[in-house]
Design an enzyme around this catalytic site. Structure first.
Site, PDB file in Angstrom:
ATOM      1  CG  HIS A 102      -1.610   1.035   1.416  1.00  0.00           C
ATOM      2  ND1 HIS A 102      -1.436   2.027   2.326  1.00  0.00           N
ATOM      3  CD2 HIS A 102      -3.034   1.438   0.536  1.00  0.00           C
ATOM      4  CE1 HIS A 102      -2.490   2.958   2.244  1.00  0.00           C
ATOM      5  NE2 HIS A 102      -3.298   2.440   1.004  1.00  0.00           N
ATOM      6  CG  HIS A 112      -2.875   8.747  -0.371  1.00  0.00           C
ATOM      7  ND1 HIS A 112      -4.698   8.896   0.489  1.00  0.00           N
ATOM      8  CD2 HIS A 112      -3.678   7.535  -1.168  1.00  0.00           C
ATOM      9  CE1 HIS A 112      -5.138   8.401   0.136  1.00  0.00           C
ATOM     10  NE2 HIS A 112      -5.453   7.504  -0.271  1.00  0.00           N
ATOM     11  CG  ASP A 172      -3.294   6.805  -4.185  1.00  0.00           C
ATOM     12  OD1 ASP A 172      -4.318   5.079  -4.847  1.00  0.00           O
ATOM     13  OD2 ASP A 172      -2.364   5.792  -3.426  1.00  0.00           O
ATOM     14  CD  GLU A 212      -2.292   1.723  -3.730  1.00  0.00           C
ATOM     15  OE1 GLU A 212      -3.943   1.958  -3.446  1.00  0.00           O
ATOM     16  OE2 GLU A 212      -1.819   1.869  -2.170  1.00  0.00           O
ATOM     17  CD  GLU A 257      -6.698   4.828  -5.596  1.00  0.00           C
ATOM     18  OE1 GLU A 257      -8.141   5.951  -5.608  1.00  0.00           O
ATOM     19  OE2 GLU A 257      -6.850   4.437  -4.925  1.00  0.00           O
TER      20      GLU A 257
END
Length: 329
Positions: A33, A75, A62, A60, A166
């Protein structure tokens, strides 16, 4: 009659004393994460390299657009809680007193110092026992730069660690006249991420946008619908029409604690019936809330609730836990 009864009794005794066949635990995926963010500032290349060394399954990213349309790995759409933007560019904040990634070019963003997450109003570090605030020399980077790092490490270490990008706030970007999704999909395609076999999982909270990615933009990537609100559990049937999995807040899985053991909502079982994988967020060893220990959190969600994977700030701890579990099956 007695001999027949004895025969069945013997069969029952033999059956009860037979050793159970060993079971195999269903593989769980570990998602770093924001990288190994429990140890290094989130979404820095250093945190991603550390996560790669920990042998996670996915790392991950973002994604938010810069002023000149470069997908930046950060993020939030804001800069002021992980960088020194307020001191370097004090006059660039908007009326809400926030500094937005989209108002800066990529070259400008590269001049900022990245640090451990802090409260921009008080200046206090959010997770006090993590990497010391304002130490080190960490920088922002693009999606392209991170992919090249991960693919390069895969080549040099003979690993095959995937990416888990994401699409962040697509509606906000649209209001700013930008199409974040198309830019990201183009970058992913340029680096060989096109189908479910390409070790890339694409996620988004915006259900309309994720459905559009599948149906209008014809993406063949593995898609995960992120979830935030309780009423979204009623929409699993709709999600299953375009998504391959869901990423719920872990508390959406928990019900109540009875005699020291958690009970669960039907979210995981309902999702599995629809063929959806379940990857809850976020497993933090230093933010346990209702759990007495990180061990309890992992046991409860990964084993008892039977989720398929986990987003975690502490990938090594989850990997170690899962390795120990394998020896028990």
């Amino acid at each position: 009659m007695k001999s027949i009864s004895l025969f069945f009794i013997c069969l029952l005794v033999i059956s009860c004393n037979q050793t159970k066949k060993p079971q195999t635990m269903k593989p769980k995926i570990v998602i770093a994460h924001r990288g190994a963010s429990g140890y290094l500032p989130e979404h820095t290349l250093e945190a991603k390299a550390m996560a790669h060394e920990m042998n996670v399954d996915f790392i991950e990213q973002d994604l938010v657009l810069s002023k000149d349309d470069v997908p930046i790995v950060i993020h939030d759409i804001y800069l002021d809680d992980v960088t020194n933007v307020s001191t370097k560019f004090p006059n660039r904040k908007r009326q809400d007193n926030r500094f937005y990634v989209i108002d800066f070019t990529f070259d400008e963003l590269k001049t900022l110092q990245v640090t451990e997450r802090f409260n921009p109003e008080t200046g206090e570090q959010v997770y006090k026992n993590r990497f010391p605030i304002w130490k080190g020399n960490f920088k922002l980077h693009s999606l392209q730069e991170e992919i090249e790092l991960i693919q390069g490490l895969n080549a040099s270490t003979q690993k095959n660690i995937g990416i888990y990008p994401e699409i962040k706030e697509p509606a906000f970007h649209a209001k700013e006249g930008k199409n974040l999704t198309k830019i990201v999909l183009k970058v992913l395609a340029d680096y060989g991420y096109n189908t479910k076999n390409d070790n890339c999982i694409l996620q988004c909270f915006d259900a309309k946008e994720l459905e559009k990615i599948r149906k209008e933009l014809k993406s063949e990537l593995f898609l995960v619908q992120l979830m935030e609100f309780e009423d979204e559990a009623k929409k699993l049937g709709h999600f299953a029409r375009y998504a391959d999995g869901i990423g719920p807040w872990y508390r959406q899985i928990l019900s109540e604690k009875i005699d020291g053991k958690f009970t669960f909502t039907s979210l995981v079982s309902d999702a599995h019936k629809l063929g959806l994988q379940v990857h809850p967020y976020t497993f933090r060893a230093d933010a346990l809330a209702e759990f007495s220990s990180f061990e309890e959190m992992m046991e409860t969600l990964l084993i008892d609730a039977n989720v398929d994977g986990a987003f975690t700030d502490f990938p090594n701890k989850v990997i170690s836990f899962l390795e120990k579990q394998k020896t028990n099956y």
